[in-house]
Write an enzyme that holds these catalytic residues in place. Structure first.
Site, mmCIF file in Angstrom:
data_model
loop_
_atom_site.group_PDB
_atom_site.id
_atom_site.type_symbol
_atom_site.label_atom_id
_atom_site.label_comp_id
_atom_site.label_asym_id
_atom_site.label_seq_id
_atom_site.Cartn_x
_atom_site.Cartn_y
_atom_site.Cartn_z
ATOM 1 N N ASP A 53 0.796 -1.245 0.000
ATOM 2 C CA ASP A 53 0.000 0.000 0.000
ATOM 3 C C ASP A 53 0.826 1.292 0.000
ATOM 4 O OD1 ASP A 53 -1.437 -2.180 0.930
ATOM 5 O OD2 ASP A 53 -2.139 -1.194 2.741
ATOM 6 N N GLU A 226 -10.527 -2.261 4.573
ATOM 7 C CA GLU A 226 -9.151 -1.827 4.819
ATOM 8 C C GLU A 226 -8.965 -0.429 4.225
ATOM 9 O OE1 GLU A 226 -6.477 -5.840 5.135
ATOM 10 O OE2 GLU A 226 -6.709 -5.044 3.133
HETATM 11 C C1 FRU Z 1 -3.795 -3.720 2.757
HETATM 12 C C2 FRU Z 1 -3.160 -4.136 4.074
HETATM 13 C C3 FRU Z 1 -3.512 -3.170 5.193
HETATM 14 C C4 FRU Z 1 -2.375 -3.363 6.143
HETATM 15 C C5 FRU Z 1 -1.218 -3.574 5.220
HETATM 16 C C6 FRU Z 1 -0.160 -4.501 5.745
HETATM 17 O O1 FRU Z 1 -3.116 -4.235 1.655
HETATM 18 O O2 FRU Z 1 -3.566 -5.449 4.416
HETATM 19 O O3 FRU Z 1 -4.777 -3.384 5.758
HETATM 20 O O4 FRU Z 1 -2.187 -2.267 6.984
HETATM 21 O O5 FRU Z 1 -1.745 -4.095 4.017
HETATM 22 O O6 FRU Z 1 0.949 -4.537 4.899
#
Ligand code: FRU
Length: 520
Positions: A53, A226
């Site tokens: 992300d 998320e």
């Molecule tokens: C989304 C996610 C978020 C988390 C991160 C961990 O892709 O699962 O929810 O904070 O990636 O790398």
């Protein structure tokens, strides 16, 4: 890039051993080799290893864009999450920076979050400056996910953890991804209770003490929440704005992960979906855009967004490991809202000003009515192109006309193709005939249909950026947009476009531009 190239040549080794060799885990730029045939040339990808992300996106007062990202600096799959960092003056030419935020101990990971500029020193971290940065993120610990902050006195390059962390404690493993904005003098956080399918809103005067203000949910979003964003988006053709709440979720229109949004208003404590248009829509109509984040610190009436260009169903398997990296971000996108279709609010998403990477025109206003044209772009060293086909005069109905485009490899016979069918106002993108990634989830589906109609004046445009292993398509100026990965075994290098059975008044013009690599 130059420093990292020199470091890479001098030591010729990966970041991990480089760090131990130098006896420090801080302040080193990880070297990157951006020459691989699948490596995007105008999209951001990490120097090495695994990225997910976008995090902490902000624009500073000197005009520098900061992109942090979920980063595993020791492996090509997720785990050991840090915040990688890159900076840019134009959102295309990125300079890799040292890792910005490290886990506080061996058992915690620094998950997704956001960053703000604390101009008025509400936090007290910045007695002598108005450019202090506070990063707000999730610490993923073995027993719970909690929210923490770190502050930076050097404009976002190095961070110190707040000694009062966590700022929001929890008892659950599914409480993550705080995104903070400022609203009427107060800090406002949206954060996901991922498994409970809830976005919680908290408010704070100082970024350290947070009060729960409300919870939001909606039945039509998905099975996971998320990376929420609450952001004010300009309305096309007016000075007005509306808020959207975006949520990354599962499933999307073509299986796996996607990002959805609702349009509404925000009153300081609650997000209220538009009462006449309480509809959940997708941000990206194809399959490979997730966990997107809006940049903080933009002037009024601007919304700029970037997302992780992949799908959770196969993100850890993408066939780029042999090139030493995995995942890119999408193009930076400028967003607005429009209501012209009369069907409610649509998010318009178009590439942020491409001029810093636009190279020579390979075709310009070439007429392609019931005709075809073909360009061999083998000598475009980036192997990246932008094209735009503009059709006008689509006022008569019931036409069986088609617009086709194809990117192909004359040696392997592989191709990536798109077709717009006037008879049913459907656009299809098909990546089936690229063979470099054998993966069931990637293939199911790998032909994508989206509905899009000419505007009321009979105009339709089909545009795309193609960049070695990623294509982003923009229909009608971004009223519909979609991102798709594709993995040819040989570079695609012939671009063809044709139209057939166009209605009598139709005109079609095509422009094609080489894009210049940002990594050389
Ligand atoms: C989304 C996610 C978020 C988390 C991160 C961990 O892709 O699962 O929810 O904070 O990636 O790398």
């Amino acid at each position: 890039m130059r420093i990292s190239a020199i470091v890479g040549v001098l030591f010729g080794i990966g970041q991990y051993s480089l760090f131990s060799f130098l006896g420090t885990t801080r302040a080193q730029i990880i070297p990157g080799d951006y020459t691989g045939p699948l490596r995007p040339q105008v999209h951001f990808s990490p120097p090495q290893f695994f990225m997910n992300d976008p995090n902490g996106c902000f624009l500073d007062s000197n005009g520098t864009w900061h992109l942090y990202y979920q980063y595993n600096p020791t492996d090509i799959t997720p785990g050991n999450q840090h915040w990688g960092h890159a900076t840019s003056k134009d959102l295309y030419h990125w300079e890799n920076q040292p890792i910005a935020i490290f886990p506080p101990d061996n058992t915690s990971q620094v998950f997704t979050g956001s960053a703000v500029i604390d101009v008025n020193n509400t936090s007290g971290f910045f007695p002598d400056q108005d450019n202090g940065i506070v990063a707000i993120y999730t610490l993923n610990t073995p027993t719970k996910e909690i929210q923490a902050i770190s502050f930076s006195r050097d404009g976002g390059f190095t961070f110190t953890a707040f000694d009062g962390n966590p700022i929001i404690d929890s008892t659950t493993m599914s409480f993550r991804d705080p995104k903070v904005i400022q609203f009427q003098g107060s800090w406002v956080m949206v954060v996901a209770f991922s498994a409970d399918l809830v976005v919680a809103i908290y408010t704070s005067p100082d970024l350290k003490t947070w009060t729960h203000a409300s919870n939001f949910t909606h039945a039509d979003i998905g099975e996971l929440f998320e990376c929420p964003n609450l952001v004010e988006i300009p309305i096309d053709g007016s000075d007005e704005t509306k808020f959207i709440l975006s949520i990354s979720t599962n499933p999307g229109p073509n299986k796996g992960t996607t990002m959805k949004y609702l349009v509404g208003d925000f009153n300081g404590t609650h997000f209220i979906p538009d009462p006449t248009d309480n509809v959940v829509r997708v941000v990206d109509a194809i399959k490979d855009s997730y966990a997107g984040q809006y940049f903080y610190g933009l002037p009024d009436n601007e919304a700029v967004f970037i997302a992780w260009a992949t799908n959770g169903d196969y993100a850890s398997d993408l066939p780029t490991a042999s090139e030493g990296w995995r995942s890119s971000q999408t193009l930076p996108r400028r967003n607005s809202l429009t209501n012209v279709s009369g069907q409610g609010w649509d998010l318009v998403s178009s590439p942020f000003d491409l001029s810093p990477v636009t190279g020579p025109a390979l075709a310009n206003a070439t007429e392609v009515v019931n005709n075809s044209m073909s360009i061999d772009y083998s000598d475009v060293s980036s192997n990246a192109l932008y094209f735009e086909a503009d059709i006008t005069g689509l006022t008569s109905t019931a036409s069986g006309g088609l617009l086709n485009f194809t990117f192909s490899s004359p040696t392997s016979g592989e191709s990536l193709s798109g077709v717009y069918q006037l008879s049913n106002n459907t656009f299809n993108l098909d990546r089936n005939n690229t063979r470099g990634f054998d993966n069931t989830a990637f293939e199911d589906p790998s032909s994508f249909d989206v509905s899009v109609s000419p505007d009321a004046d009979g105009n339709l445009s089909v545009a795309a950026v193609i960049d070695r292993s990623i294509i982003e398509v923009f229909l009608n100026g971004g009223k519909l947009s979609g991102t798709a990965l594709f993995y040819p075994t040989e570079p695609l290098r012939i671009f063809s476009v044709s139209t057939e059975a166009m209605p009598p008044d139709a005109k079609v013009t095509v422009g094609v531009w080489a894009l210049n690599s940002v990594w050389v």
